[in-house]
Write a protein that holds these residues in place. Structure first.
Motif, PDB file in Angstrom:
ATOM      1  N   GLU A  53       0.818  -1.216   0.000  1.00  0.00           N
ATOM      2  CA  GLU A  53       0.000   0.000   0.000  1.00  0.00           C
ATOM      3  C   GLU A  53       0.848   1.260   0.000  1.00  0.00           C
ATOM      4  O   GLU A  53       0.554   2.228  -0.712  1.00  0.00           O
ATOM      5  N   ARG A  56       2.511   1.696  -3.476  1.00  0.00           N
ATOM      6  CA  ARG A  56       1.537   2.114  -4.496  1.00  0.00           C
ATOM      7  C   ARG A  56       1.094   3.559  -4.267  1.00  0.00           C
ATOM      8  O   ARG A  56       1.013   4.356  -5.214  1.00  0.00           O
ATOM      9  N   ARG A  57       0.805   3.910  -3.030  1.00  0.00           N
ATOM     10  CA  ARG A  57       0.292   5.247  -2.743  1.00  0.00           C
ATOM     11  C   ARG A  57       1.336   6.327  -2.998  1.00  0.00           C
ATOM     12  O   ARG A  57       1.030   7.384  -3.564  1.00  0.00           O
ATOM     13  N   ASP A  61       0.677   5.509  -7.605  1.00  0.00           N
ATOM     14  CA  ASP A  61      -0.597   6.188  -7.862  1.00  0.00           C
ATOM     15  C   ASP A  61      -0.572   7.674  -7.527  1.00  0.00           C
ATOM     16  O   ASP A  61      -1.269   8.463  -8.163  1.00  0.00           O
ATOM     17  N   LYS A  88      -4.860  -7.666  -2.957  1.00  0.00           N
ATOM     18  CA  LYS A  88      -5.857  -6.665  -2.586  1.00  0.00           C
ATOM     19  C   LYS A  88      -5.213  -5.293  -2.397  1.00  0.00           C
ATOM     20  O   LYS A  88      -5.832  -4.256  -2.696  1.00  0.00           O
ATOM     21  N   GLY A  90      -2.736  -4.170  -4.058  1.00  0.00           N
ATOM     22  CA  GLY A  90      -2.353  -3.600  -5.347  1.00  0.00           C
ATOM     23  C   GLY A  90      -1.119  -4.168  -5.998  1.00  0.00           C
ATOM     24  O   GLY A  90      -0.635  -3.625  -6.993  1.00  0.00           O
TER      25      GLY A  90
END
Length: 325
Positions: A53, A56-57, A61, A88, A90
């Protein structure tokens, strides 16, 4: 030799703060470099999702131009929800046994890292252990940074504090008792590495695909030593990324890890990867006997020591075909 190490420490040791994210993004875009992050995972459902997470964050993203192009978790047979949690969050999840099925997989971290080269395509491959707690994106930006901004650098290790409970800097027990003495005695040019066994490092694919991979716990020491002999000390670097919090293993597990690392070093010494080395190929017993107290006193438990190594991935037909394609 000491002067060379001191010079290397001054020239090739950095802090994550030395390269702001916007600088890395600009360098990456200008060069067209692609970055793959690989998390080898076995029963890490408690931590792998948070790591994915954050990456990805903060590095995919949340940016106008992603720093990380591929985020892959290679599951080596988890009995828990590692694969589900990672997907889940990512990540692309690939099972170890589905990569290069022609060659049966064997247990071990190095086996997973080796196979991951076939499951990724980035010009830079960044490895991150999946058991880290309070994960920071600095672990990725720190070690990828020099590879994006320094054309001569090919291999970058993270360095950090490793607390053991409330004791700062006491977490690297196998490093201090086994790996650091081995490196200082036999490969003194590598004496400047703060965390030679750390699981967070980034390497140019063009180098990584030319190196053999010990299948087990010796993989970090083996890659570091072989990289030194392949590209030289000045192509290696390290970056301070802060503090590493993770699960610690018990003393017997560390003993088995130490034996594998010693065996990895011994194999390289037998090949002449040491200045002034005169040995032939020593005959070592590839097993470690440990003891546990049972109802009738101390009982021996003998464990095999990893001896297998995978050849450079560039020598594998499937990989060569994929690279050409």
């Amino acid at each position: 030799m000491l002067e060379e190490v001191e010079r290397w420490l001054a020239d090739r040791s950095w802090s994550v703060a030395d390269r702001p994210l916007d600088q890395l993004l600009a360098a990456k875009r200008a060069a067209g470099t692609t970055v793959s992050v690989v998390l080898p995972a076995l029963d890490e459902e408690a931590t792998v999702g948070d790591i994915v997470e954050v990456i990805r964050r903060e590095l995919v993203d949340g940016l106008p131009y992603p720093l990380v192009d591929e985020l892959v978790v290679v599951d080596s047979g988890s009995a828990d929800r590692t694969a589900e949690v990672a997907a889940k969050a990512g990540a692309t999840v690939v099972h170890r046994d589905d990569i290069l099925p022609r060659i049966p997989a064997v247990p071990g971290k190095g086996e997973v890292l080796w196979r991951s080269l076939l499951a990724t395509s980035g010009d830079v491959v960044c490895f991150v252990d999946a058991d880290l707690r309070d994960f920071s994106a600095a672990f990725v930006t720190g070690i990828v940074g020099p590879l994006l901004t320094e054309p001569d650098v090919q291999f970058v290790k993270a360095m950090y504090d490793r607390p053991l409970g409330d004791a700062p800097g006491q977490g690297g027990r196998v490093t201090e008792l086994v790996a650091r003495p081995l490196l200082n005695l036999h490969w003194p040019r590598l004496a400047g590495f703060v965390q030679p066994l750390g699981g967070e490092y980034a390497v140019r694919r063009s180098l990584l695909e030319r190196l053999p991979f010990p299948v087990g716990y010796g993989v970090e020491l083996g890659l570091l030593v072989d990289a030194l002999h392949t590209v030289g000390l000045d192509a290696l670097a390290q970056v301070d990324v802060g503090v590493r919090l993770h699960r610690h293993q018990d003393g017997q597990a560390l003993g088995r890890m130490a034996a594998a690392i010693y065996r990895t070093a011994e194999l390289r010494l037998s090949r002449g990867h040491s200045p002034g080395h005169r040995w032939g190929h020593p005959r070592l017993r590839p097993a470690l006997t440990q003891f546990e107290r049972g109802p009738h006193g101390f009982e021996p438990r003998t464990h095999p020591v990893d001896t297998e190594e995978r050849p450079p991935m560039a020598d594998i037909e499937e990989y060569a075909v994929r690279r050409v394609a």
